[in-house]
Scaffold this motif. Structure first.
Motif, mmCIF file in Angstrom:
data_model
loop_
_atom_site.group_PDB
_atom_site.id
_atom_site.type_symbol
_atom_site.label_atom_id
_atom_site.label_comp_id
_atom_site.label_asym_id
_atom_site.label_seq_id
_atom_site.Cartn_x
_atom_site.Cartn_y
_atom_site.Cartn_z
ATOM 1 N N LEU A 89 0.823 -1.210 0.000
ATOM 2 C CA LEU A 89 0.000 0.000 0.000
ATOM 3 C C LEU A 89 0.857 1.260 0.000
ATOM 4 N N GLY A 90 2.024 1.204 0.634
ATOM 5 C CA GLY A 90 2.885 2.382 0.667
ATOM 6 C C GLY A 90 3.506 2.700 -0.675
ATOM 7 N N SER A 91 3.547 1.697 -1.581
ATOM 8 C CA SER A 91 4.158 1.922 -2.894
ATOM 9 C C SER A 91 3.142 2.266 -3.976
ATOM 10 N N VAL A 92 1.865 2.405 -3.602
ATOM 11 C CA VAL A 92 0.831 2.763 -4.588
ATOM 12 C C VAL A 92 1.145 4.154 -5.149
ATOM 13 N N ARG A 93 1.190 4.250 -6.471
ATOM 14 C CA ARG A 93 1.539 5.527 -7.103
ATOM 15 C C ARG A 93 0.548 5.944 -8.178
ATOM 16 N N VAL A 94 -0.553 5.219 -8.283
ATOM 17 C CA VAL A 94 -1.565 5.534 -9.286
ATOM 18 C C VAL A 94 -2.948 5.322 -8.685
ATOM 19 N N GLU A 107 -5.035 6.637 -4.109
ATOM 20 C CA GLU A 107 -3.610 6.605 -3.752
ATOM 21 C C GLU A 107 -3.366 7.121 -2.340
ATOM 22 N N SER A 108 -3.906 8.283 -2.008
ATOM 23 C CA SER A 108 -3.668 8.860 -0.676
ATOM 24 C C SER A 108 -4.331 8.034 0.418
ATOM 25 N N VAL A 109 -5.493 7.433 0.115
ATOM 26 C CA VAL A 109 -6.173 6.586 1.095
ATOM 27 C C VAL A 109 -5.331 5.358 1.405
ATOM 28 N N PHE A 110 -4.808 4.719 0.372
ATOM 29 C CA PHE A 110 -3.981 3.537 0.578
ATOM 30 C C PHE A 110 -2.710 3.883 1.358
ATOM 31 N N HIS A 111 -2.138 5.037 1.101
ATOM 32 C CA HIS A 111 -0.948 5.453 1.847
ATOM 33 C C HIS A 111 -1.272 5.617 3.332
ATOM 34 N N SER A 112 -2.462 6.120 3.635
ATOM 35 C CA SER A 112 -2.839 6.301 5.039
ATOM 36 C C SER A 112 -3.109 4.957 5.731
ATOM 37 N N TRP A 113 -3.482 3.940 4.958
ATOM 38 C CA TRP A 113 -3.723 2.619 5.517
ATOM 39 C C TRP A 113 -2.437 1.816 5.687
ATOM 40 N N ALA A 114 -1.420 2.119 4.911
ATOM 41 C CA ALA A 114 -0.201 1.314 4.870
ATOM 42 C C ALA A 114 0.428 1.188 6.258
ATOM 43 N N GLY A 115 0.606 -0.038 6.710
ATOM 44 C CA GLY A 115 1.261 -0.295 7.981
ATOM 45 C C GLY A 115 0.385 -0.130 9.205
ATOM 46 N N ALA A 116 -0.860 0.300 9.038
ATOM 47 C CA ALA A 116 -1.754 0.452 10.193
ATOM 48 C C ALA A 116 -2.053 -0.924 10.790
ATOM 49 N N VAL A 117 -2.076 -0.987 12.110
ATOM 50 C CA VAL A 117 -2.289 -2.276 12.787
ATOM 51 C C VAL A 117 -3.627 -2.894 12.372
ATOM 52 N N TRP A 118 -4.677 -2.076 12.320
ATOM 53 C CA TRP A 118 -5.990 -2.607 11.957
ATOM 54 C C TRP A 118 -5.981 -3.147 10.533
ATOM 55 N N ALA A 119 -5.253 -2.462 9.627
ATOM 56 C CA ALA A 119 -5.200 -2.914 8.234
ATOM 57 C C ALA A 119 -4.442 -4.235 8.126
ATOM 58 N N ASP A 120 -3.334 -4.352 8.887
ATOM 59 C CA ASP A 120 -2.571 -5.602 8.876
ATOM 60 C C ASP A 120 -3.428 -6.772 9.358
ATOM 61 N N TRP A 121 -4.108 -6.588 10.478
ATOM 62 C CA TRP A 121 -4.942 -7.658 11.040
ATOM 63 C C TRP A 121 -6.102 -8.009 10.122
#
Length: 200
Positions: free
Chosen positions: A79-84, A88-102
């Protein structure tokens, strides 16, 4: 004297709701049923393998030592590497979040186990299709090239493997593919599943 067939209403029995009778369940015997069962188990292994690789860092999509069990994040890299794409900005905000991982890892595990066992295929199809749709949007195949001119991750602007997987999940659920070489029939007889067809 003519013998008339007794109406199910007179016998005190209610007919099954439209679209829920045996014919609506799809092929449950023969070669078509076995083919669907094979596709179901193969699709389940796709999800289960993704879970195991991301959890343990088996060295395939996830490098050794970078797995979830090692403290890595299964969503940060992708998600942190999304560039298109429009999210894009939503996925960046989710990247690495504990809730998203679980949520992501439990989704992979639950869908994989359910498909292999042949249970809860409707829930699996819904959850898997949502996951595939989000991953499709993260890669955003309609964008033929990234901003720096390098090729996008997908080679097809629409029908890439995420959408194929989503359609296959829907087909497996509609055809009751868990009834053959699976626990679908046993699952369907559970009282809670009988009372709530969406759990089927």
């Amino acid at each position: 004297m003519a013998v008339h067939e007794q109406s199910p209403h007179r016998a005190g029995r209610r007919p099954p709701p439209p679209g829920t009778g045996p014919a609506a369940c799809g092929p449950t015997t023969g070669a078509p049923a076995r083919a669907l069962a094979g596709a179901r188990m193969l699709m389940g292994f796709v999800f289960l393998w993704a879970f195991l690789d991301k959890a343990l860092g088996l060295g395939y999509a996830t490098p050794a030592g970078k797995g979830w069990a090692d403290g890595g994040s299964p969503t940060r890299g992708f998600l942190g590497s999304v560039r298109v794409g429009p999210l894009e900005s939503v996925f960046h905000s989710w990247a690495g979040a504990v809730w998203a991982d679980w949520l992501f890892m439990l989704g992979l595990l639950g869908i994989g186990v359910a498909l292999i066992a042949g249970v809860a295929l409707r829930l699996s199809a819904l959850a898997g299709s949502v996951m595939m749709a989000l991953m499709w949007m993260a890669e955003w195949p309609p964008a033929r090239h990234l901003s720096d001119g390098s090729p996008s991750m997908s080679t097809n602007p629409f029908a890439d493997y995420h959408l194929v997987y989503a359609v296959l999940l829907a087909v497996l659920a509609a055809a009751a593919a868990g009834d053959t070489l699976g626990l679908g029939r046993t699952w369907a007889r559970l009282p809670v599943v009988r009372d709530h067809h969406w759990l089927r």
